[in-house]
Every structure is written in structure tokens, then in C-alpha cells.
Design a protein around this motif. Structure first.
Motif, mmCIF file in Angstrom:
data_model
loop_
_atom_site.group_PDB
_atom_site.id
_atom_site.type_symbol
_atom_site.label_atom_id
_atom_site.label_comp_id
_atom_site.label_asym_id
_atom_site.label_seq_id
_atom_site.Cartn_x
_atom_site.Cartn_y
_atom_site.Cartn_z
ATOM 1 N N PRO A 291 -4.450 -9.562 -2.434
ATOM 2 C CA PRO A 291 -4.791 -8.151 -2.226
ATOM 3 C C PRO A 291 -6.009 -7.687 -3.011
ATOM 4 O O PRO A 291 -6.642 -6.700 -2.664
ATOM 5 C CB PRO A 291 -3.526 -7.398 -2.677
ATOM 6 C CG PRO A 291 -2.738 -8.361 -3.484
ATOM 7 C CD PRO A 291 -3.089 -9.728 -2.997
ATOM 8 N N MET A 292 -6.315 -8.413 -4.098
ATOM 9 C CA MET A 292 -7.459 -8.000 -4.916
ATOM 10 C C MET A 292 -8.799 -8.486 -4.355
ATOM 11 O O MET A 292 -9.846 -8.007 -4.752
ATOM 12 C CB MET A 292 -7.276 -8.487 -6.368
ATOM 13 C CG MET A 292 -6.212 -7.702 -7.111
ATOM 14 S SD MET A 292 -6.501 -5.916 -7.016
ATOM 15 C CE MET A 292 -5.168 -5.282 -8.008
ATOM 16 N N THR A 293 -8.758 -9.455 -3.436
ATOM 17 C CA THR A 293 -10.023 -9.958 -2.874
ATOM 18 C C THR A 293 -10.123 -9.760 -1.361
ATOM 19 O O THR A 293 -11.216 -9.618 -0.828
ATOM 20 C CB THR A 293 -10.206 -11.463 -3.201
ATOM 21 O OG1 THR A 293 -9.050 -12.171 -2.736
ATOM 22 C CG2 THR A 293 -10.360 -11.688 -4.693
ATOM 23 N N GLU A 294 -8.990 -9.717 -0.687
ATOM 24 C CA GLU A 294 -8.991 -9.549 0.782
ATOM 25 C C GLU A 294 -9.128 -8.060 1.107
ATOM 26 O O GLU A 294 -8.269 -7.255 0.777
ATOM 27 C CB GLU A 294 -7.678 -10.105 1.362
ATOM 28 C CG GLU A 294 -7.479 -9.892 2.847
ATOM 29 C CD GLU A 294 -8.502 -10.603 3.714
ATOM 30 O OE1 GLU A 294 -9.099 -9.927 4.563
ATOM 31 O OE2 GLU A 294 -8.710 -11.826 3.532
ATOM 32 N N LYS A 295 -10.236 -7.703 1.736
ATOM 33 C CA LYS A 295 -10.494 -6.275 2.014
ATOM 34 C C LYS A 295 -9.808 -5.787 3.291
ATOM 35 O O LYS A 295 -9.494 -4.612 3.437
ATOM 36 C CB LYS A 295 -12.015 -6.025 2.143
ATOM 37 C CG LYS A 295 -12.797 -6.364 0.869
ATOM 38 C CD LYS A 295 -12.542 -5.336 -0.215
ATOM 39 C CE LYS A 295 -13.283 -5.647 -1.505
ATOM 40 N NZ LYS A 295 -12.458 -6.188 -2.555
ATOM 41 N N ASP A 296 -9.595 -6.697 4.252
ATOM 42 C CA ASP A 296 -9.001 -6.285 5.525
ATOM 43 C C ASP A 296 -7.526 -5.935 5.366
ATOM 44 O O ASP A 296 -6.824 -6.520 4.546
ATOM 45 C CB ASP A 296 -9.137 -7.410 6.566
ATOM 46 C CG ASP A 296 -10.576 -7.613 6.986
ATOM 47 O OD1 ASP A 296 -11.206 -6.630 7.428
ATOM 48 O OD2 ASP A 296 -11.087 -8.746 6.852
ATOM 49 N N PHE A 297 -7.064 -5.020 6.204
ATOM 50 C CA PHE A 297 -5.651 -4.639 6.208
ATOM 51 C C PHE A 297 -4.809 -5.785 6.779
ATOM 52 O O PHE A 297 -5.168 -6.410 7.774
ATOM 53 C CB PHE A 297 -5.458 -3.395 7.079
ATOM 54 C CG PHE A 297 -4.004 -3.081 7.349
ATOM 55 C CD1 PHE A 297 -3.252 -2.345 6.456
ATOM 56 C CD2 PHE A 297 -3.384 -3.547 8.513
ATOM 57 C CE1 PHE A 297 -1.908 -2.068 6.715
ATOM 58 C CE2 PHE A 297 -2.044 -3.279 8.777
ATOM 59 C CZ PHE A 297 -1.312 -2.532 7.872
ATOM 60 N N SER A 298 -3.694 -6.066 6.117
ATOM 61 C CA SER A 298 -2.717 -6.997 6.694
ATOM 62 C C SER A 298 -1.321 -6.600 6.217
ATOM 63 O O SER A 298 -1.160 -6.015 5.149
ATOM 64 C CB SER A 298 -3.017 -8.454 6.302
ATOM 65 O OG SER A 298 -2.799 -8.648 4.920
ATOM 66 N N ALA A 299 -0.315 -6.906 7.031
ATOM 67 C CA ALA A 299 1.068 -6.564 6.699
ATOM 68 C C ALA A 299 2.003 -7.452 7.487
ATOM 69 O O ALA A 299 1.592 -8.061 8.479
ATOM 70 C CB ALA A 299 1.339 -5.096 7.045
ATOM 71 N N PHE A 300 3.265 -7.549 7.045
ATOM 72 C CA PHE A 300 4.255 -8.244 7.874
ATOM 73 C C PHE A 300 5.515 -7.399 7.979
ATOM 74 O O PHE A 300 5.846 -6.630 7.078
ATOM 75 C CB PHE A 300 4.572 -9.657 7.347
ATOM 76 C CG PHE A 300 5.299 -9.694 6.030
ATOM 77 C CD1 PHE A 300 6.685 -9.633 5.973
ATOM 78 C CD2 PHE A 300 4.600 -9.807 4.828
ATOM 79 C CE1 PHE A 300 7.360 -9.673 4.757
ATOM 80 C CE2 PHE A 300 5.267 -9.844 3.606
ATOM 81 C CZ PHE A 300 6.650 -9.773 3.573
ATOM 82 N N VAL A 301 6.196 -7.525 9.111
ATOM 83 C CA VAL A 301 7.427 -6.766 9.372
ATOM 84 C C VAL A 301 8.598 -7.529 8.740
ATOM 85 O O VAL A 301 8.785 -8.712 9.004
ATOM 86 C CB VAL A 301 7.664 -6.633 10.896
ATOM 87 C CG1 VAL A 301 8.992 -5.930 11.181
ATOM 88 C CG2 VAL A 301 6.501 -5.890 11.554
ATOM 89 N N PHE A 302 9.368 -6.831 7.897
ATOM 90 C CA PHE A 302 10.518 -7.522 7.289
ATOM 91 C C PHE A 302 11.847 -6.879 7.670
ATOM 92 O O PHE A 302 12.912 -7.412 7.376
ATOM 93 C CB PHE A 302 10.383 -7.577 5.757
ATOM 94 C CG PHE A 302 10.522 -6.247 5.066
ATOM 95 C CD1 PHE A 302 11.751 -5.814 4.587
ATOM 96 C CD2 PHE A 302 9.417 -5.422 4.898
ATOM 97 C CE1 PHE A 302 11.875 -4.596 3.953
ATOM 98 C CE2 PHE A 302 9.535 -4.190 4.267
ATOM 99 C CZ PHE A 302 10.767 -3.773 3.787
ATOM 100 N N LYS A 303 11.770 -5.739 8.364
ATOM 101 C CA LYS A 303 13.022 -5.048 8.703
ATOM 102 C C LYS A 303 12.767 -4.128 9.888
ATOM 103 O O LYS A 303 11.718 -3.509 9.984
ATOM 104 C CB LYS A 303 13.453 -4.241 7.476
ATOM 105 C CG LYS A 303 14.658 -3.346 7.666
ATOM 106 C CD LYS A 303 14.902 -2.611 6.345
ATOM 107 C CE LYS A 303 15.945 -1.521 6.492
ATOM 108 N NZ LYS A 303 17.260 -2.017 6.816
ATOM 109 N N ILE A 304 13.730 -4.064 10.786
ATOM 110 C CA ILE A 304 13.654 -3.128 11.912
ATOM 111 C C ILE A 304 14.959 -2.348 11.918
ATOM 112 O O ILE A 304 16.040 -2.928 11.768
ATOM 113 C CB ILE A 304 13.451 -3.877 13.247
ATOM 114 C CG1 ILE A 304 12.050 -4.499 13.270
ATOM 115 C CG2 ILE A 304 13.631 -2.933 14.434
ATOM 116 C CD1 ILE A 304 11.820 -5.472 14.392
ATOM 117 N N GLN A 305 14.849 -1.047 12.033
ATOM 118 C CA GLN A 305 16.061 -0.222 12.001
ATOM 119 C C GLN A 305 16.027 0.781 13.151
ATOM 120 O O GLN A 305 15.108 1.587 13.239
ATOM 121 C CB GLN A 305 16.124 0.531 10.662
ATOM 122 C CG GLN A 305 17.410 1.296 10.462
ATOM 123 C CD GLN A 305 18.586 0.378 10.181
ATOM 124 O OE1 GLN A 305 18.561 -0.400 9.247
ATOM 125 N NE2 GLN A 305 19.607 0.461 11.010
#
Length: 533
Positions: A291-305
């Protein structure tokens, strides 16, 4: 002046709280929120008659039974840090939900009941932390009740869980004779005085140096002498505080207190924030995403409710942001779906109360509206060079049941309900191999999940079901399904072929020895215990 993205990420702390049921995890969570000014009074998770349920327990069945069955996400500010707490179900039947939540955390707080020590559920969850090398901080709770010998408690953690311990403070007495804690680094004694627990901000405490002439009078001569002996023993025997070992998950800093009376909670929070780090890198198929060097947004889904808001019949995908900055309404690439999606109605949670967010950063957890396109483990990113975060393993179910409808006219709602609950990961849904939706088989890790399925189908989808327990106890995914002909697999008489929601073929067995026999009969067949989200 507004902070830079790097500064915002740097002040994030994201952790999960794990414990055996009734160790005081939910109470501790609430006291953190009190200190952060996020709530004014603490709720209570005791009996059904009490209308003040814990802030982090929102689902109807949780309120009825006084247990947490889903993970809640809570965010608050404290002393310049932005804290994301992932509260997890304590009940072992929901360990899979806890496991997924731990995938989204950077460290864990393990709450232990001082009178019971390490309990079975703590062991199971702890092993998950070890698998992921998650730093673990231990809060030994309920010191204002009768407790095990302190050295025995530490010994218990070290032997049963296989991790070294380093007490940061040390209790003086317990139960009615609980006098407070001794802070090892400052040599200060924090004296405990019991006060009413009706949501007061903090228990009354007096701070005095252990070297002060009045210290023995304040806590009593016998207690003081005993404390000095124990500290001498401790200084000779306990592991030094080595932060490298802590960050590798090999050494757990230990704190003592009483969450219900607020005693020891704020010192714990302050130490914890100094010892933990900003958001950690995540593994992907393109190496680590930092997160300190990667400028692009990224995320992962860990839960769906689904159905968090009954009025809206909505469905929320919770994602952990791993890099970059999130902005409301932004368009991102959904790697598994192979297309761009707009992240709409982004929100952060205070249990079931939501606030719409305009911005969020690596380390934060956000919920976005899910029109039915996301699955657990999915990656979302704005990076041109697309990558995928490593998947979240699914636990092999241990209990299976055939599900049938009481009213066949409600087939449509039934299929929708079961499918949505399965997409959340609360249950695993299978169909007859080549049999379509005519027969639905549900697999769960713990039998209490069957009750939750029944309860939710009735309450959220107005569908009544019958569950017929099946004798299968073992399940195997076919790892090389493209290289073998599933139709011609020569199995045993107690084997059943099914497919999961993604169309992957699986084998169910009643007896464990049948697995080996099936492998012997089918040259080249490769079976595995874990599926991948």
C-alpha cells in the motif's frame, strides 16, 4: 491542511477480535468504541429480555440467542489513528466466517477469560492466525472475577497455542481481591476500584509508582510483597519484548484487565496502537501489493451479506482496500467478472448503522452495493496491469442435509434465498451431478448454521423448509477435473457425485477409507480438501 494519501494510509490500523464465546470480546469492542467517542453508552449482550443488544450484534437470530453469528465491521478515530475493528463470531460453528474476516485483518486481538484460560475455539482460530503469520495481542479479561494463576495462564497460552508471551502489565490479585495492574515498563501501579458498569467511561483508577513509599499501603502489604516476588520471577523467566517476533506472529504481548468495568482497556488500546503497523502488503499473482508504493486502487471481497436492511432487501459486498484511494462512484475493473463496474452506495458500518463514504484508503473496510455479481475472494482494481489477490480457501463442510420446500409454489423465492445465503459463504450449496436444481444439498461447517439457514429463509424470504440430514462426513474437490472424465469415476457404494455453485464436480463420502479406495480405483485422479473462493 488535508493529509496526503500516504499519511491517511499510515494512520490506519485494521484488526480482528477473536475469542471463545463469552470471553468478553463484544464488551471489549464496545469499550474501544466508547473511548473513540463512537458510542455514548455500552449495550449488553445478556438475555433476550434486554432490549439493549451489543452494537455489533444486529441480525435477528443474534439478538434472540445472544450470540454473534456474523462478522461486524466498526470504524472509529482515536488519538490521530483511524481504527477498523472486525468483530468476529465467537461460536465455533461460524469459524469459516471468522477465517475470512482474518484474511482482511492485519493483526488480531485474542480475548481470553482469566478463569478458563485457552478454550477450544480459541485454539482453532489461533491456528488460522498462525497459518497467516498474523501478529496476535492477548487481552486476559475478567480479572475482577476469580482467575487462574497468572503464570499458569501464560503457560497455557505458550503450551497450547505454541507462541511465546511477553506480559506488558501484570495483575495484582483477582476477583474481589483484584487490586489493579503493574505496568512493567514504567513500574507504575494502576489501582483498580470497582464502579457501576452502566456505560461509565472509565473505572476509577489511581496511578502510583511501585517505588513510592505509599505503594504498599495503597494495595496492601501482602499484595505488594507478592507482586515484587512475581515481578522478580517474571523478569527472569519471561521473553523480552521483541517487536520483530511480534510482527511475525511468534510472540504475543499480553495485557490484563476487565472490559466490563473498563479497567485496563485504554492502556491496552494505547500500547496496541504503538505496537501495530499501518496496512500490510497483500499477496497477488503479480507478487506483493504494497500500500505504501502501489498507487492504484485495489481491494478484495471477503464477505457478502444480504438483507442487512429489511426495508431495502439489499446485498452488501464488504471489501478490504489493499492499496490506493477509494472515491465514491469510481469505476474499477472486476477481475473475476472480466469487466468494469461502478462501486455504488459505498458505506462504512457502525454495526447496522451506515454512513455513506466519499473517500476511503488502504486498510479500510467498505461495503458496496452488490447487484449479484461479486463472490468471496474477488479482486477489484484500477491498475492497468491487472492482478488477482490470492483466493480465500473454503473450509470443507462436515455436515450435510437435503433441503426440501414445504410449499412447492414458493420455489422461486426458495432458490433465490438459498443461493444468496450460499453466496455469502454462510452455507455451501450443492446439486446432484447432472441433476440440476431438482435436489439441493447444503453443507455446513457447524450444525448451528442449519438453524440460521432455516431462520433466515423464513424471516427474510418467507419460505419454510425441511432439512433431512445426510450421512456424508467427507467432501473432496476434484483438483484435475479437466483431465479426468467425472462421468466414469469408479467410486465406492457410499460415494455421491455433486456439483458446487460454480459447476465444479465434488465427491461426498460417508467413510474416510472410501476416499483412498476411490483414488486407488481411478488412476491419475487428484482430490483436495480445500476449494477456493
Amino acid at each position: 491542511m488535508a493529509n496526503s494519501i500516504e499519511q491517511e494510509i499510515g494512520r490506519r490500523r485494521t484488526f480482528a477480535i477473536i475469542s471463545h464465546p463469552d470471553a468478553g470480546k463484544t464488551t471489549l469492542t464496545e469499550k474501544f468504541l466508547l473511548y473513540g467517542g463512537a458510542i455514548n453508552t455500552a449495550g449488553s449482550v445478556k438475555g433476550k429480555a434486554n432490549s439493549k443488544h451489543a452494537v455489533s450484534d444486529w441480525m435477528e437470530i443474534e439478538k434472540e440467542r445472544g450470540i454473534s453469528v456474523t462478522s461486524s465491521v466498526l470504524q472509529f478515530e482515536y488519538e490521530g489513528k483511524c481504527i477498523n475493528i472486525l468483530d468476529t463470531p465467537g461460536h465455533e460453528d461460524f469459524s469459516e466466517d471468522t477465517y475470512r474476516t482474518l484474511m482482511a485483518a492485519d493483526c488480531a486481538v485474542m480475548v481470553i477469560d482469566a478463569s478458563k484460560g485457552v478454550e477450544p475455539q480459541t485454539i482453532k482460530l489461533f491456528k488460522v492466525c498462525v497459518m497467516r503469520h498474523i501478529p496476535i495481542f492477548t487481552f486476559i479479561n475478567k480479572m475482577d472475577r476469580e482467575a487462574k494463576d497468572t503464570f499458569d495462564l501464560l503457560d497455557d497460552i505458550e503450551k497450547v497455542l505454541g507462541i511465546e508471551t511477553c506480559p506488558i502489565n501484570w495483575p495484582i490479585g483477582c476477583g474481589k481481591e483484584f487490586k489493579g495492574v503493574y505496568e512493567r515498563a514504567s513500574r507504575n501501579i494502576l489501582r483498580f476500584e470497582a464502579v457501576s458498569t452502566g456505560g461509565a467511561k472509565e473505572a476509577k483508577e489511581t496511578i502510583i509508582s511501585a517505588d513510592d513509599d505509599n505503594a504498599a499501603d495503597l494495595i496492601g502489604e501482602d499484595f505488594y510483597d507478592n507482586l515484587m516476588e512475581e515481578i522478580e520471577l517474571l523478569d527472569g523467566a519471561a521473553a523480552e519484548l521483541d517487536m520483530d517476533k511480534v510482527h511475525q506472529g511468534k510472540l504475543s504481548p499480553v495485557f490484563f484487565g476487565s472490559a466490563l468495568t473498563n479497567f485496563g482497556v485504554e492502556p491496552f488500546l494505547e500500547h496496541f496502537l504503538k505496537m501495530t503497523t499501518s496496512p500490510l502488503p497483500r499477496k497477488s499473482d503479480h507478487g506483493e501489493i504494497d500500500p505504501m508504493t502501489e498507487k492504484d486502487f485495489s481491494a478484495f471481497v471477503f464477505k457478502i451479506q444480504a438483507n442487512m436492511n429489511k426495508a431495502h432487501r439489499d446485498r452488501i459486498a464488504f471489501m478490504r482496500i489493499c492499496s490506493g484511494e477509494f472515491e465514491a462512484g469510481m469505476s474499477v475493473y472486476h477481475v473475476q467478472g472480466g469487466k468494469d463496474v461502478r462501486l455504488s452506495q459505498p458505506q462504512q458500518m457502525m454495526a447496522d448503522e451506515r454512513k455513506i463514504v466519499d473517500k476511503a484508503y488502504a486498510g479500510d473496510i467498505i461495503g458496496v452495493f452488490d447487484p449479484g455479481v461479486y463472490s468471496i475472494g474477488d479482486t477489484l482494481t484500477t491498475a492497468k496491469d491487472k492482478f488477482e489477490f490470492e483466493g480465500i480457501p473454503t473450509f470443507a463442510p462436515e455436515h450435510f442435509a437435503r433441503v426440501s420446500l414445504v410449499d412447492s409454489m414458493k420455489r422461486k423465492q426458495f432458490v433465490k434465498g438459498v443461493t444468496q445465503i450460499a453466496q455469502e459463504g454462510a452455507i455451501q450449496m450443492f446439486q446432484e451431478y447432472k441433476g440440476g436444481m431438482e435436489e439441493i444439498i447444503v453443507g455446513v461447517v457447524g450444525v448451528l448454521q442449519f438453524d440460521v439457514l432455516k431462520f433466515r429463509l423464513e424471516n427474510e424470504y418467507n419460505v419454510q423448509i425441511r432439512l433431512e440430514n445426510l450421512p456424508y462426513e467427507h467432501i473432496r474437490w476434484i483438483e484435475n477435473k479437466d483431465e479426468v472424465n467425472v462421468d466414469t469415476i469408479n467410486g465406492t457404494s457410499d460415494m455421491k457425485k455433486v456439483v458446487d455453485m460454480k459447476g465444479n464436480p465434488l465427491l461426498l463420502f460417508i467413510n474416510e477409507w472410501s476416499i483412498g479406495m476411490t483414488l486407488d480405483r481411478n488412476d491419475g485422479l487428484v482430490l483436495t480438501e480445500f476449494g477456493r473462493n
